[in-house]
Design a protein around this motif. Structure first.
Motif, PDB file in Angstrom:
ATOM      1  N   GLY A 178     -35.010  46.897 -28.471  1.00 45.68           N
ATOM      2  CA  GLY A 178     -35.165  46.398 -27.113  1.00 45.68           C
ATOM      3  C   GLY A 178     -33.977  46.660 -26.209  1.00 45.68           C
ATOM      4  N   ILE A 179     -33.259  47.761 -26.466  1.00 46.83           N
ATOM      5  CA  ILE A 179     -32.144  48.130 -25.593  1.00 46.83           C
ATOM      6  C   ILE A 179     -32.320  49.579 -25.159  1.00 46.83           C
ATOM      7  CG2 ILE A 179     -30.580  46.491 -26.705  1.00 46.83           C
ATOM      8  CD1 ILE A 179     -29.239  48.858 -28.095  1.00 46.83           C
ATOM      9  N   SER A 180     -31.526  50.009 -24.208  1.00 46.23           N
ATOM     10  CA  SER A 180     -31.660  51.363 -23.692  1.00 46.23           C
ATOM     11  C   SER A 180     -31.208  52.389 -24.732  1.00 46.23           C
ATOM     12  CB  SER A 180     -30.838  51.531 -22.418  1.00 46.23           C
ATOM     13  OG  SER A 180     -29.449  51.572 -22.710  1.00 46.23           O
ATOM     14  N   PHE A 181     -31.776  53.546 -24.634  1.00 44.98           N
ATOM     15  CA  PHE A 181     -31.412  54.679 -25.488  1.00 44.98           C
ATOM     16  C   PHE A 181     -29.920  54.953 -25.376  1.00 44.98           C
ATOM     17  CE2 PHE A 181     -32.178  59.566 -25.848  1.00 44.98           C
ATOM     18  CZ  PHE A 181     -31.629  59.579 -27.114  1.00 44.98           C
ATOM     19  N   GLU A 182     -29.406  54.985 -24.157  1.00 48.97           N
ATOM     20  CA  GLU A 182     -27.997  55.290 -23.916  1.00 48.97           C
ATOM     21  C   GLU A 182     -27.091  54.260 -24.574  1.00 48.97           C
ATOM     22  OE1 GLU A 182     -30.372  55.201 -21.668  1.00 48.97           O
ATOM     23  OE2 GLU A 182     -30.499  57.295 -20.975  1.00 48.97           O
TER      24      GLU A 182
END
Length: 260
Positions: free
Chosen positions: A237-241
């Protein structure tokens, strides 16, 4: 973006049909933001054969060890591994461990050589890359008995249950996820991934094996760790970056190296 492939076998890729050479593999990875690779050995002879070629690359680190499924290729040489692993390019011992799924008639030998490699890791203060299959209890026991908390390590290409993951985490180990996490039948593993703390996760290809979706069925390569990283980021649930940044920092912390 900066992604690390924390486990690949660069000596085993297809250089006749898919890649021109190791430079080609590294360039393909870099083009997809995979900017550092850990090339892992499975026997000491194979490590020596590829060493000179791999040592040319600033963005390729090395691991030296003997895989439990390769014990029949050559006699284990403790002193030779100890000497080879002192090279500054070598940042880990392995891969080593136990595999009772494919080889169950030499369990005692596997256990002895696994323990010896942990002992070398402790001598050199370099972490251990652990292979385990159908050997959960013995793997955790040998890790604990031989002081894995001193040198640290990673349960690579993790495919076990949450109970084993938690036991590994309690010993200070990291958990590395491969393309298997993208497979349709890997829901149990996805649930494990959801529970592992962000600061203890790594991503890998284990190439040339286990290519992630959408490349499943093809030979894997370091460039494809991007798909693993992106998939696990979504699971967490976090950004790819952000996840790429976290796993790179985890890699640096575990292996005591600055790669960025």
């Amino acid at each position: 973006m900066f992604i690390v492939d924390s486990h690949c076998h660069l000596d085993a890729l297809d250089y006749e049909n898919l890649h021109k050479n190791i430079t080609d593999v590294v360039d393909k990875a870099n083009a997809r933001d995979v900017k550092h690779l850990l090339a892992v050995g499975v026997t000491l002879t194979r490590f020596e054969q590829i060493y000179a070629e791999l040592a040319k690359f600033n963005n390729v680190s090395l691991a030296c060890g003997v895989h439990p499924l390769n014990l029949d290729e050559e006699s284990f040489d403790y002193d030779k591994l100890l000497k080879l692993a002192q090279d500054p390019k070598v940042i880990a011992i392995g891969e080593t461990g136990l595999d009772y799924y494919y080889s169950h008639d030499n369990k005692t030998l596997q256990q002895e050589i696994f323990a010896q490699q942990i002992q070398i890791a402790n001598q050199l203060n370099k972490p251990v890359i652990v292979h385990t299959r159908s050997a959960r209890e013995d793997t955790i026991r040998i890790l604990a008995e031989n002081g894995i908390t001193q040198c640290g390590g990673v349960l690579h290409c993790f495919t076990e249950n949450w109970e084993m993951a938690k036991q590994g985490l309690d010993l200070g180990l990291y958990i590395s996820l491969s393309g298997i996490i993208t497979f349709k039948n890997a829901e149990e593993l996805r649930e494990v991934a959801r529970q592992v703390p962000l600061d203890r996760l790594l991503v890998e290809t284990d190439s040339p094996y286990l290519a992630p979706v959408p490349y499943r069925g093809k030979q894997n390569q370091p460039a494809y760790v991007r798909e693993v990283c992106q998939y696990v980021a979504t699971l967490k649930g976090i950004s790819f970056e952000k996840f790429a940044q976290i796993t790179t920092q985890n890699f640096e912390r575990l292996f005591k190296i600055n790669v960025q």
